[in-house]
Design a protein around this motif. Structure first.
Motif, mmCIF file in Angstrom:
data_model
loop_
_atom_site.group_PDB
_atom_site.id
_atom_site.type_symbol
_atom_site.label_atom_id
_atom_site.label_comp_id
_atom_site.label_asym_id
_atom_site.label_seq_id
_atom_site.Cartn_x
_atom_site.Cartn_y
_atom_site.Cartn_z
ATOM 1 N N THR A 177 0.961 -1.200 -0.124
ATOM 2 C CA THR A 177 -0.078 -0.041 0.329
ATOM 3 C C THR A 177 0.892 1.302 -0.041
ATOM 4 O O THR A 177 1.833 1.349 0.628
ATOM 5 N N TYR A 178 0.746 2.163 -0.866
ATOM 6 C CA TYR A 178 1.417 3.481 -0.954
ATOM 7 C C TYR A 178 0.520 4.515 -0.871
ATOM 8 O O TYR A 178 -0.561 4.644 -1.649
ATOM 9 N N GLN A 179 0.784 5.522 0.106
ATOM 10 C CA GLN A 179 -0.039 6.854 0.150
ATOM 11 C C GLN A 179 0.348 7.827 -0.894
ATOM 12 O O GLN A 179 1.421 8.064 -0.975
ATOM 13 N N VAL A 180 -0.574 8.266 -1.827
ATOM 14 C CA VAL A 180 -0.699 8.941 -2.902
ATOM 15 C C VAL A 180 -0.392 10.569 -2.409
ATOM 16 O O VAL A 180 0.380 11.379 -2.373
ATOM 17 N N HIS A 181 -1.398 10.995 -1.513
ATOM 18 C CA HIS A 181 -1.383 12.073 -0.895
ATOM 19 C C HIS A 181 -2.113 12.025 0.460
ATOM 20 O O HIS A 181 -3.269 12.590 0.568
ATOM 21 N N GLU A 182 -1.849 11.632 1.330
ATOM 22 C CA GLU A 182 -2.404 11.059 2.609
ATOM 23 C C GLU A 182 -2.773 12.757 3.319
ATOM 24 O O GLU A 182 -3.507 12.895 4.094
ATOM 25 N N TYR A 183 -1.824 13.796 2.958
ATOM 26 C CA TYR A 183 -1.984 14.908 3.580
ATOM 27 C C TYR A 183 -3.344 15.565 3.235
ATOM 28 O O TYR A 183 -4.079 16.514 3.693
ATOM 29 N N LEU A 184 -4.297 14.975 2.238
ATOM 30 C CA LEU A 184 -5.422 15.530 1.809
ATOM 31 C C LEU A 184 -6.615 14.910 2.867
ATOM 32 O O LEU A 184 -7.681 15.327 2.779
ATOM 33 N N ARG A 185 -6.210 13.998 3.601
ATOM 34 C CA ARG A 185 -7.124 13.504 4.513
ATOM 35 C C ARG A 185 -8.014 14.373 5.248
ATOM 36 O O ARG A 185 -9.074 14.329 5.804
ATOM 37 N N SER A 186 -7.409 15.384 5.797
ATOM 38 C CA SER A 186 -7.855 16.578 6.611
ATOM 39 C C SER A 186 -8.796 17.221 5.951
ATOM 40 O O SER A 186 -9.373 18.390 6.280
ATOM 41 N N LYS A 187 -8.569 17.428 4.563
ATOM 42 C CA LYS A 187 -9.193 18.263 3.483
ATOM 43 C C LYS A 187 -10.433 17.682 2.914
ATOM 44 O O LYS A 187 -10.900 18.122 1.996
ATOM 45 N N LEU A 188 -11.060 16.524 3.510
ATOM 46 C CA LEU A 188 -11.761 15.605 2.739
ATOM 47 C C LEU A 188 -13.217 16.500 2.605
ATOM 48 O O LEU A 188 -14.120 16.518 1.580
ATOM 49 N N CYS A 189 -13.430 17.251 3.498
ATOM 50 C CA CYS A 189 -14.691 17.949 3.732
ATOM 51 C C CYS A 189 -14.905 19.110 2.485
ATOM 52 O O CYS A 189 -15.525 19.175 2.010
ATOM 53 N N SER A 190 -13.736 19.912 2.417
ATOM 54 C CA SER A 190 -13.840 20.929 1.348
ATOM 55 C C SER A 190 -13.708 20.282 0.050
ATOM 56 O O SER A 190 -14.338 20.569 -1.294
ATOM 57 N N LEU A 191 -13.237 18.855 -0.003
ATOM 58 C CA LEU A 191 -12.931 18.264 -1.328
ATOM 59 C C LEU A 191 -14.282 17.772 -1.836
ATOM 60 O O LEU A 191 -14.580 17.568 -2.991
ATOM 61 N N TYR A 192 -15.069 17.334 -0.917
ATOM 62 C CA TYR A 192 -16.237 16.992 -1.050
ATOM 63 C C TYR A 192 -17.371 17.872 -1.607
ATOM 64 O O TYR A 192 -18.151 17.957 -2.570
ATOM 65 N N GLU A 193 -17.100 19.097 -1.179
ATOM 66 C CA GLU A 193 -17.965 20.403 -1.730
ATOM 67 C C GLU A 193 -17.560 20.825 -2.954
ATOM 68 O O GLU A 193 -18.470 21.408 -3.554
ATOM 69 N N ASN A 194 -16.358 20.614 -3.422
ATOM 70 C CA ASN A 194 -15.828 21.050 -4.684
ATOM 71 C C ASN A 194 -15.964 19.706 -5.628
ATOM 72 O O ASN A 194 -15.487 19.945 -6.867
ATOM 73 N N ASP A 195 -16.451 18.750 -5.215
ATOM 74 C CA ASP A 195 -16.709 17.591 -5.997
ATOM 75 C C ASP A 195 -15.466 16.796 -6.331
ATOM 76 O O ASP A 195 -15.279 15.783 -7.184
ATOM 77 N N CYS A 196 -13.969 17.163 -6.111
ATOM 78 C CA CYS A 196 -12.860 16.856 -6.217
ATOM 79 C C CYS A 196 -12.752 15.207 -5.694
ATOM 80 O O CYS A 196 -11.856 14.554 -6.097
ATOM 81 N N ILE A 197 -13.737 15.055 -4.584
ATOM 82 C CA ILE A 197 -13.385 13.574 -3.936
ATOM 83 C C ILE A 197 -13.838 12.731 -4.827
ATOM 84 O O ILE A 197 -13.641 11.300 -4.455
ATOM 85 N N PHE A 198 -14.580 12.954 -5.900
ATOM 86 C CA PHE A 198 -14.962 12.227 -6.814
ATOM 87 C C PHE A 198 -14.094 11.878 -8.086
ATOM 88 O O PHE A 198 -14.493 11.223 -9.020
ATOM 89 N N ASP A 199 -12.989 12.465 -8.072
ATOM 90 C CA ASP A 199 -12.243 12.289 -9.362
ATOM 91 C C ASP A 199 -11.690 10.908 -9.348
ATOM 92 O O ASP A 199 -11.398 10.386 -8.179
ATOM 93 N N LYS A 200 -11.348 10.457 -10.563
ATOM 94 C CA LYS A 200 -11.171 8.915 -10.834
ATOM 95 C C LYS A 200 -9.708 8.758 -11.521
ATOM 96 O O LYS A 200 -9.586 9.394 -12.548
ATOM 97 N N PHE A 201 -8.658 8.760 -10.609
ATOM 98 C CA PHE A 201 -7.295 8.789 -10.980
ATOM 99 C C PHE A 201 -7.085 7.257 -11.543
ATOM 100 O O PHE A 201 -7.397 6.089 -11.012
ATOM 101 N N GLU A 202 -6.114 7.191 -12.498
ATOM 102 C CA GLU A 202 -5.734 6.053 -13.277
ATOM 103 C C GLU A 202 -4.267 5.729 -12.418
ATOM 104 O O GLU A 202 -3.636 6.487 -11.900
#
Length: 448
Positions: free
Chosen positions: A319-344
């Motif tokens: 398991t490799y952490q890609v951007h663990e630093y965003l865990r504290s930003k999930l609320c704002s990422l949810y509000e701007n829909d970035c949390i639904f981005d589909k990375f390959e």
């Protein structure tokens, strides 16, 4: 006008950064040799790049890799309308997959939300002359004027690249197609939407075989959807599909024609301590890829990339952490829909390094042997010839180094979602909005 009148100033940086939605790249794919690279965009266009061969007398250090130049551009899909459901069907290209080359021509599959098309890409450097029943402009002659017969001949002409549609596979999906994958038998391929996976024969367009159907009798009972699917690279009877619940299901078509019952299921037990409102969203698998050897699976969810062993179902082996630093930003990422981005995510040619995307034009590489990762940036300055990719670091605390980027300074509109790795060499293609970056070789992972 008087000379003291101020001339209007043009904001060149705005024009440079302005991107029309239709130009945004939505998929990237190398062919089996790596000599061709295809991209699809939201405007329904496909652009094929060809790798130039080294010229005679060219210094080896300059020409050993060969540049990729535009080979052909064509309109694959047009906007459509479903009159039964009163829904617009976008022209956006969701996936491109190359077929194994059998002759001088190349074939590729492209799909939007509903329709899959098979394209033939071929070259022509000769044209026929000397028809008996046609004139030089191709018009049919008056037969009464034909007094003698001649043998038509082929005359050299400028090289032309022809792209023609050979098959159109339609009406196979009720929901949006998210994946297509060519089988190792070279004769069939699968296509997956949110609730079903179909298998097609490349020569038959009017029917497909449904091999997975997870649609419940009552749609209110729906708990998960299919997010990606892929055939095994060596065994034509095996395929895998991922779900929005973070599970992977390996299916064997020898066991049953309808593979609703999987052969193996891969999932990681959830840590109750980390349970939150966003847990199910960030655990959804956005991409799944078999390794070239066929032994491992690579998956990407919102925060991590994982490697699974087909012989071990209880959890990922890496398991490799890609951007663990965003865990504290999930609320704002949810509000701007970035949390639904589909990375390959992708493997390198030897399955020893994996790569996936992030925000702020960053992408991550992880060395599986050492476990170390590196953050790299795709930007205009690094696209200059001989430019070396810069390693970047996101500042999360402790001592701040020069060049570090703060979490609050990340640009979430500059996201690296789509990428591809050359099948034999260390050449990568990165799609950053409407830009395509191609880098080669000189990556030296440092601990980030």
């Amino acid at each position: 006008m008087g000379e003291d009148g101020e001339s209007p100033k043009i904001n060149h940086s705005f024009l440079r950064d302005y991107v029309t939605e239709a130009d945004v790249i939505s998929t990237v794919e190398f062919n089996q040799t790596g000599d061709l690279l295809a991209t699809g965009d939201k405007g329904g266009r496909v652009v094929i790049f060809q790798r130039e061969t080294q010229s005679k007398g060219e210094p080896e250090e300059l020409g050993e890799s060969g540049e990729y130049n535009v080979y052909s551009t064509f309109q694959s899909h047009e906007p459509d309308f479903d009159y039964l459901k009163s829904l617009e069907i976008e022209e956006k290209i969701n996936k491109i997959r190359w077929l194994p080359q059998q002759n001088a021509a190349h074939f590729l599959l492209s799909t939007n939300d509903k329709t899959i098309k098979l394209w033939k890409v071929s070259e022509r450097d000769k044209r026929p002359e000397g028809y008996n029943l046609k004139d030089e402009e191709g018009r049919v002659k008056d037969f009464s004027t034909v007094t003698s017969l001649q043998v038509p001949v082929l005359k050299p002409t400028d090289l032309m690249v022809e792209v023609r549609p050979r098959r159109v596979f339609s009406n196979g999906h009720t929901y949006h197609v998210n994946s297509i994958s060519v089988n190792s038998d070279g004769e069939t391929y699968l296509s997956a939407d949110d609730l079903r996976i179909n298998m097609w024969h490349l020569g038959i367009t009017d029917r497909s075989f449904n091999i997975v159907d997870i649609k419940p009798a009552n749609m209110e009972d729906l708990t998960e959807v299919i997010t990606a699917a892929e055939f095994h690279p060596k065994h034509c009877h095996l395929f895998v599909y991922s779900s929005s619940k973070g599970t992977l299901r390996l299916c064997d078509m020898r066991a049953s024609a309808l593979c609703d019952k999987h052969s193996k299921i891969f999932e990681e037990p959830e840590d109750p301590g980390n349970r939150s409102f966003f847990s199910e969203i960030i655990s959804s698998v956005s991409d799944v890829k078999f390794s070239h050897s066929g032994r491992y699976l690579l998956t990407r969810d919102y925060l991590t990339v994982k490697v699974w062993d087909l012989h071990m179902e209880k959890g990922p082996v890496e398991t490799y952490q890609v951007h663990e630093y965003l865990r504290s930003k999930l609320c704002s990422l949810y509000e701007n829909d970035c949390i639904f981005d589909k990375f390959e995510c992708v493997w390198n040619s030897t399955d020893s390094v994996i790569m996936t995307g992030a925000y702020n034009s960053f992408f991550r590489m992880f060395d599986r042997e050492t476990g170390r990762g590196v953050t790299l940036e795709a930007w205009r300055e690094s696209s200059k010839p001989r430019a070396v990719l810069r390693t970047r670091r996101v500042y999360t605390g402790g001592r701040r180094r020069r060049g570090d980027v703060g979490v609050d300074s990340l640009d979430f509109t500059k996201k690296i979602l789509h990428m591809a790795w050359h099948p034999a060499e260390n050449i990568i293609a990165i799609a950053a909005t409407n830009n395509l970056y191609i880098f080669q070789d000189r990556v030296n992972p440092e601990t980030q």
